[in-house]
Every structure is written in structure tokens, then in C-alpha cells.
Write an enzyme that holds these catalytic residues in place. Sequence first.
Site, PDB file in Angstrom:
ATOM      1  N   SER A 370      95.985  -7.166 -17.567  1.00  0.00           N
ATOM      2  CA  SER A 370      94.926  -6.321 -17.021  1.00  0.00           C
ATOM      3  C   SER A 370      93.610  -6.462 -17.753  1.00  0.00           C
ATOM      4  O   SER A 370      92.544  -6.462 -17.140  1.00  0.00           O
ATOM      5  CB  SER A 370      95.359  -4.847 -17.090  1.00  0.00           C
ATOM      6  OG  SER A 370      96.569  -4.646 -16.425  1.00  0.00           O
ATOM      7  N   ASN A 583      87.924  -1.954 -23.975  1.00  0.00           N
ATOM      8  CA  ASN A 583      87.929  -2.831 -22.804  1.00  0.00           C
ATOM      9  C   ASN A 583      87.036  -2.256 -21.713  1.00  0.00           C
ATOM     10  O   ASN A 583      86.217  -1.367 -21.943  1.00  0.00           O
ATOM     11  CB  ASN A 583      89.362  -2.983 -22.292  1.00  0.00           C
ATOM     12  CG  ASN A 583      89.917  -1.681 -21.761  1.00  0.00           C
ATOM     13  OD1 ASN A 583      89.744  -0.637 -22.380  1.00  0.00           O
ATOM     14  ND2 ASN A 583      90.569  -1.724 -20.606  1.00  0.00           N
ATOM     15  N   CYS A 585      87.744  -0.224 -19.384  1.00  0.00           N
ATOM     16  CA  CYS A 585      87.989   1.181 -19.042  1.00  0.00           C
ATOM     17  C   CYS A 585      88.227   2.056 -20.263  1.00  0.00           C
ATOM     18  O   CYS A 585      88.695   3.184 -20.123  1.00  0.00           O
ATOM     19  CB  CYS A 585      89.171   1.289 -18.083  1.00  0.00           C
ATOM     20  SG  CYS A 585      88.984   0.287 -16.599  1.00  0.00           S
ATOM     21  N   GLU A 587      90.415   2.191 -22.693  1.00  0.00           N
ATOM     22  CA  GLU A 587      91.718   2.650 -23.182  1.00  0.00           C
ATOM     23  C   GLU A 587      92.392   1.640 -24.110  1.00  0.00           C
ATOM     24  O   GLU A 587      93.384   1.959 -24.756  1.00  0.00           O
ATOM     25  CB  GLU A 587      92.664   2.985 -22.009  1.00  0.00           C
ATOM     26  CG  GLU A 587      93.357   1.804 -21.365  1.00  0.00           C
ATOM     27  CD  GLU A 587      92.519   1.113 -20.299  1.00  0.00           C
ATOM     28  OE1 GLU A 587      93.079   0.360 -19.482  1.00  0.00           O
ATOM     29  OE2 GLU A 587      91.299   1.348 -20.281  1.00  0.00           O
ATOM     30  N   THR A 769      94.112   4.046 -13.414  1.00  0.00           N
ATOM     31  CA  THR A 769      95.072   3.984 -12.291  1.00  0.00           C
ATOM     32  C   THR A 769      94.459   4.339 -10.947  1.00  0.00           C
ATOM     33  O   THR A 769      95.152   4.852 -10.061  1.00  0.00           O
ATOM     34  CB  THR A 769      96.309   4.875 -12.523  1.00  0.00           C
ATOM     35  OG1 THR A 769      95.983   6.262 -12.329  1.00  0.00           O
ATOM     36  CG2 THR A 769      96.885   4.684 -13.918  1.00  0.00           C
ATOM     37  N   THR A 771      93.667   2.749  -8.315  1.00  0.00           N
ATOM     38  CA  THR A 771      94.257   2.162  -7.121  1.00  0.00           C
ATOM     39  C   THR A 771      95.761   2.352  -7.054  1.00  0.00           C
ATOM     40  O   THR A 771      96.301   2.709  -6.009  1.00  0.00           O
ATOM     41  CB  THR A 771      93.913   0.660  -7.047  1.00  0.00           C
ATOM     42  OG1 THR A 771      92.499   0.500  -7.091  1.00  0.00           O
ATOM     43  CG2 THR A 771      94.414   0.065  -5.745  1.00  0.00           C
ATOM     44  N   ILE A 772      96.465   2.125  -8.166  1.00  0.00           N
ATOM     45  CA  ILE A 772      97.926   2.246  -8.085  1.00  0.00           C
ATOM     46  C   ILE A 772      98.349   3.691  -7.862  1.00  0.00           C
ATOM     47  O   ILE A 772      99.420   3.944  -7.298  1.00  0.00           O
ATOM     48  CB  ILE A 772      98.623   1.643  -9.321  1.00  0.00           C
ATOM     49  CG1 ILE A 772      98.222   2.358 -10.612  1.00  0.00           C
ATOM     50  CG2 ILE A 772      98.360   0.153  -9.416  1.00  0.00           C
ATOM     51  CD1 ILE A 772      99.038   1.917 -11.821  1.00  0.00           C
TER      52      ILE A 772
END
Length: 960
Positions: A370, A583, A585, A587, A769, A771-772
Site C-alpha cells: 500500500s 506516508n 495517509c 499512519e 479505509t 474504499t474498503i
Amino acid sequence: MPATSTLLSTGTDRVPSAFQDSDAGHVAGYRVIRRNGSVTPFDATKITVALTKAFLATEGSVAAGSRRVHEVVEDMAAQVVSALTRRADTGRTFHIEEIQDQVELALMRSEHHKVARAYVLYREERARERAAAKAAAVEVTVPTLLVKGDDDSLLPLDEARLARIVDEACDGLEAVSAAAILAETRRNLYDGITVDELSLAPILAARTLVETEPNYAFVSARLLLDRLRREALSFVSGRPEQATQAEMTERYASYFPDFIATGIKAELIDPELGRFDLTRLSAALKPERDLQVQYLGLQTLYDRYFLHTKGKRFELPQAFFMRVAMGLAAREIDREARAIEFYDLLSSFDFMASTPTLFNSGTQRPQLSSCFLTTVADDLDGIFKAVKDNALLAKYSGGLGNDWTPVRGLGAHIKGTNGESQGVVPFLKVANDTAIAVNQGGKRKGAVCAYLETWHVDIEEFLDLRKNTGDDRRRTHDMNTANWVPDLFMERVEADGEWTLFSPDEAPELHDLYGTAFKAAYEAYEAKASAGGIKVSRTVRALDLWRKMLTMLFETGHPWITFKDPCNIRSPQSHIGVVHSSNLCTEITLNTSKDEVAVCNLGSVNLANHIVAEGLDLDRLARTVKTAMRMLDNVIDINFYTIPEARRSNLQHRPVGLGLMGFQDALQALKIPYASDQAVAFADASMEAISYNAISASCDLAAERGRYPSFEGSLWSKGVLPIDSIDLLAKARPGVDMDRGARLDWDALRKRVRKTGMRNSNTMAIAPTATISNICGVAQSIEPAYQNLFVKSNMSGDFTVVNAALVHELKARGLWDEVMVSDLKYFDGSIGQIDRIPNDLKALFATAFEIDSAWLIEAASRRQKWIDQAQSLNLYIANPSGKKLDTLYRLAWNKGLKTTYYLRSRSASHVEKSTLKGTDGKLNAVSAVTMSASAPIIVNADAAWGKACAIDDPECEACQ
């Protein structure tokens, strides 16, 4: 008043030229279904006639013929055309009443209530006349509609199958009506309708009802499944084919081997998957799990995840999950058994792998990771290698975080040319444009975040990068940015002290130092600068720089605020490198250098699926985490690496990032308001359970497969777990305010970790998360609910979203009715101002902007004590001010958070106070020819104040 035969005539100058064709008033690609079933071109000029006649009927010929009324009519006509055409790029088909609805809406918006009332009464009178005429008819001939097949052949409409599909879609769902869907569907059919339009009609009919009953989201999904089955089955079999859900109980098993063969032939699936025992895997598929996907989730899967070739999707949902599972099990000893285990976890929605894993697992280019983090070297070769690496990493769906701190600042000396540097900003512009040019295989925009430390001499220009004013050559409108803030800077802010800015070529040690070592080196450089020993430096008031950081965050949404020291001091890998950035996002917190690109592999536990009446199901959670950690560890070995530095780093340290989603759903299931001590305690307990099981699972994998190569010397090897590393932070920064309580047997786990080791250098990170979580039908990540009723926009279109848990509670108390739907729309999805709703529900279903963000920070602090990486934490402020922002971000630092993410604010424009029906959106799976008979919503439910991030910006891929 307008006659129905001439509802819509003059004024074509107001119709957008892009839509006009050669016939005056005709709008290219758009058609109208008349009440008799005939289809005619959409003549926009008739709208002016309809409106003019309405004014004639109420104001008389003199008034209606005035210049004022003429201009009003022209303007309203343009509004109607715009409303009807703006949501489709290639045309659509309108029902005559949909156009009349828009005319009525335009009259109401312009506050011509007398005219609007007359128009409504006229429509009702005409409707009664038609009904009376129909009842009086002695003989009614119902013509059989013909459907145009893919080969242009005409066949009679199969009414029985249409009814069967709708009945099946409603089966087992409460408070849904197959009759209502069929009635709306039949109203939009016409002679010569295509097969695609026919399959679309019931989907759109069901979608219009979602706002009144959330279960229609499942009905819509099941109807879309029928459309998908026809597409996929026909493609793999090579002949027209369709199947009901009941028929798929048998058909899935024979379809699956054909699907694998089709994918291999199209060079989309790894041929190794064809060597699995496909008969055994086919028998393990669970077709009934197709029914647990909601419409938003299935549409997202269709648009962005399912394999396709020649414009056809040929992957069905359970085949998709099995394909992903097979790819992750490819190197297991009993790979069929592991594939089934992984499939069961994914298809149950207990856990979901990250988007790159879902995109690429089992394919010929399995780039499953990712996030990638890089450090940019301070020379042209290093800078442009970093840009090239960004392109290669983004090509296969990786999100990027770049550490730009080593690049010398504006005015610094360049030895090779004896000139002065232009600083870091021009190179950031190149990185920005590269991210846009490389669009992740056409699936989503490239996405990158640039990090810069607060002592860098270019920091003030860096803060301005997202502004819409100034020299555009020194702006990066598409790239995310983040501040990498040392603790010493925050201490200077709190003390209202001075802060000195340096160019990294003259203060090179600062980049790799943190804590007390950074403070000593920084103060030495300050003394050197004061003595004139440094060429490029500048002293500012720390509080002024902090205020500018917050001001830019307020105005542009960037740069985000992240904290260097806690990321490094608590890092398990501090013995072997330095965390220089997070990164995309915020995290991931992994070491980088000019020779090492950090890689992280993500997946998320669906916390909502692990809630039972008694609370958190710890046994089920333990099983989920154990299997999930195995899947994530497998990613490291299977992964397709586009640059050698990423492969070397990932195999050396083997980091993974297990996160969670559905936190808000879990709270609501437990009847715990987000803004409460109980919610904070649940955040603590749930994250402790995930942490304990993730560390334990990695330890088990170490026993089976061996420790990660750089284990020795790590905090793990010393028996220092994440909860223990708080002591290290407190020693470097006295006064850090973090809870230390624990519930589980950590002593036993410490001993086991020291003895056996760890398979993974890092185990946890909470990703967004976005989209998932749509796929699983739960709230994203650790987010509070945005609104209880709103329109969500993403790359798949616009979707009506209703909080099903709220509807369930309101029904139980006899409060769910049309008035409540209207109130929810009026108050923009908030129930706080609806008097008849009890206070306990108002607290339980409070939306993000009704919750003090201090509660979010407190809950995040409780999670952070258990996490070896970080968490994507969005903060929400309904009425922002400088003082509130200052208080909030100082609190985040004091509470020991490693990073923060977006700052969200209440939208500037809201849900249209009329109807949510017909929000069809820009959908790829559905034809652009839309047949909803109801007025579409006008919405910008996610616009943010200033330039802060829109929560569901369809163009933003930072958290998709």
C-alpha cells in the site's frame, strides 16, 4: 397551463451549446419517454413554453409578457436543463414526469409560489383525468414491449423473469416492496429498450427508495448483481447467458474454472492460479455471500476492482475474493487449504485487505503493498531518481510519502556550479506533476505526500504550496504536504521562544537526530549561526511560525501536522535507522534513507463484525487477527517490487500494518456515544486486543518461518512492546499525558517475544479505509459518522447513504416516517435539532461536527499506546478559529500522538431540501441513459470551508 403534449418551446440560447444538436432546442443524446411509451428527442425549448404558460395562467398576458417575467422564465429554463443534464456525460433518457418535477422545483426555488401552486394543481387535475379515462375505457390493449438484444434482435419483454428478479432481490429483507420497484420500473420501460437499459431500470427504481428504507441498498445491489451476472457469465461462456441468485448456487462452481481460464488467456491472471485444485476451490465458494454487499460496495467493486477485458467485467464477487485469496496463498504448502481460509475471512468481511492487494493479488503483476516511503538525496541524481521511483511505485497503485528535508534550501551554495540553490520548491513541483501523469494504471490518480522538517529554511514557502495565489510555478495544487515537527519546536512554541531555520547542507546532523540528541545539536547550530558561522539561516518567533502552520491548514487543508520525536523514540527499529516521514495517509512510521525505501502492507479488521450482545467477541477477533497477519506476511514474499530498494527493505524488516474499520458501527451496536468515557475505554480495550493478538500472531509466524533479519537490537528483542515504549517518550519529553492501563497478560507475551522473536518489525497501523469500508458497508476506519443521511461522492458516482442503525432505533420507537426523512434532509443529516428524537439517540448518533474533537484525540491517544506505528486521525471543527486549532493540535502533541491527518470542517453548501430520489451519479456499471422518473438531488454535501479537504472529494485519492 401547459398541455402534456407540449410540456417543454423557445429560448435555445440558454441551453449549453455542448448539448445542442442541429434541430432547434434538441439536446444531443437526450430523449424523453412519453406516457404512451413513445420516445422522442429531448426538446429543451419546450421548457420555456411550459413556464410561460404557467405565468400566463396566474399573472395574465400583460404581466407574463413583461421583460422581467421573460428573463425569469429564461433563467429558470436554463436551470431545469442544467439540472437534467449535468449528471450524465453521454446522454440519458428522461421520463416526462421527471422533467415536470424539475420545472416544479425551479418555480419553488425562485419563490414564485403562486405559479408553482397552480402548476401542481394542474398536474394533479390532468393525472385524475387520465385515471378516469383509463377506468372508463371499454377495452384496453396492452402492447407487448420488445427488447433489443446485444445483436439488435427484438424479443418480447420477459415479464415473468423481471418480476422474479425483483422478488428475489427483496427476499428476506424487511420493509421493502417488490411491487413498488416493479411499478417504478415498468413506468420507465419503452418499446425497443435495450437489454442494458432494461437491467438498469429496476436498479434505479430501487435506488430512489434508499432514503426511506436502508434495506433498499441491498435490493439495489442484488439487482446490480443480476446485471453483472449476465455480463460475466456471457463473456466466460461465449454465449448470451443470465442466471438468478438461486441458479448461481449451482452455476458458481462451473463458472469459477472458466473464469480462471478466461483471466489467464487475457493475460490478467497469473497462470499459476490455473494449477490450483480448482474443483476443491469451486466447492468452497459461498454464493450466498454475494447478498451481504450493499449497493455502494458492489458498484465500487464493479468500477474499480473486478477484472475486465474488451470492456466487459468477467469477475463475480466470490470469484474476486477467491482470486485474491489464491494469490496470497500461492507459496503456502497446502495452498488450497490456505486459500479457502483466506477466502472465508475476506468474503465474510471480518477482514479486508488493502486496495492494492485487492487490485493485484493473483495477477501477473502482484504489486500488493500500500505505502512507500522515500528519502530524497541532496543532488540532482538523487532528486530525479526519487521522482522516477515515485512514478514506478505509483504505476501499480502505491501511495507515496517523500522526505524532502535533506534537499538544501533557497540561497544555499552549490559547489559544482558555484551558484545558489533555488531550494526544494521547484523540485516539489516536478514531483507534483509526476504524480498526476502516472495515474496508477488508470484506476486512480497518483497520490504523494511531501514531508519537510520545521527547521528547514524553506519551511515558509513549503507552507504556501497549496495556496491558489502567488507564482504558480511555486505551487503544488495536487500534492499533499505535511510538517515533520520536532518536539523542540513545540517546546519553543509553548515557551514563546525563538526558532532558527537552517539549510540542511549546513546542518546535516539534524535530519537524523531526535530527542535530546537533536536538541543538543540544534542549539549548537543556533550558537554557530549567532556567531556568523552559517551562511543561510533565519530566526523567527516560534509562535508566529506555528500560527502560520495552522493558518495554512485552515486555508488550504495542508500541510498536515505530524510529530517526529514520538515516531522515532517509540519505533521498534530505532536501532537500525531513522523515521524521516510518514506516508500518504500519516499512519506509517518506518525508517528510510537514500539507500532504503520503506514499504508497508496493509489490511483492516472490521470491528463491527466482532460485536456480540455481551460486547467484543475476543475469540473471533483472535482468529481473525491470526489469519490476517499471515496474509499480510505473505504479501512481502509474493510482492512485485518495482525498485530494488523497496524489495531489499521489505525483506529485511518485513513490516505490516494491521488496522481497523467500523469503529463507529461497533459503538452504536453497543449503544455507546462517541463523545463519552465509555467510547474512550472501548477504543482502549479493542485496540489492546488487536495489538495483543497481532504481536502474538507475528511471534507464532517467527516460530514457524523465522525472525525478520533485523530483529536483533530492536525494541522487540529487548522485550519492549509498544505499551512499554511510552516510558521512553516520557523520559525524553517529561509530562507527556498518556494512559498506561492494561487488561491482558502482557508479561507472558513479552517473554515469548524475547525468546521466539518476531516475524515482522512492525505490526499495526490504522489506515483510512475509505474504499474498503465501502465494500464492507461500515464506517471508515476510526471515524465518527459524517452525517446520518447524505450523498457520498467518489469515483463511482453519487450514492445516498442512510445510517441504518439510526433508522432501526427510530423504527423501534415509532419515529421513522416521511416527516423524519424530511427533517433529516433539512438539518443536513443531523438529528440534534429534531425535537421529537430522544436525547439518548441524539448522543448516540451525533455526527462528526457535533462531537468535540478532544474526544477523538483522547480515543486516539488510548489506541496509540498499543500501536507500533501510527493512525490516520482526522479532526473535525464545526466553527473553526485560530484559538481552537491551537488548542486542538497542542492537545494532540501532549497526548502522545505520532501524527494527525486531515482537518475537516462543515460543508459550505448542503443537501438540497427537496428529495434524494434519483441520485444516479456518474456510474460506469450503469448506462449513462438514466430512467429515474424523480428529480435528482442537487448536493455538495462534502464541500469544506476554505480549501480544507472535502471528506468524499471524488477527485481525491489520498485515502481511497
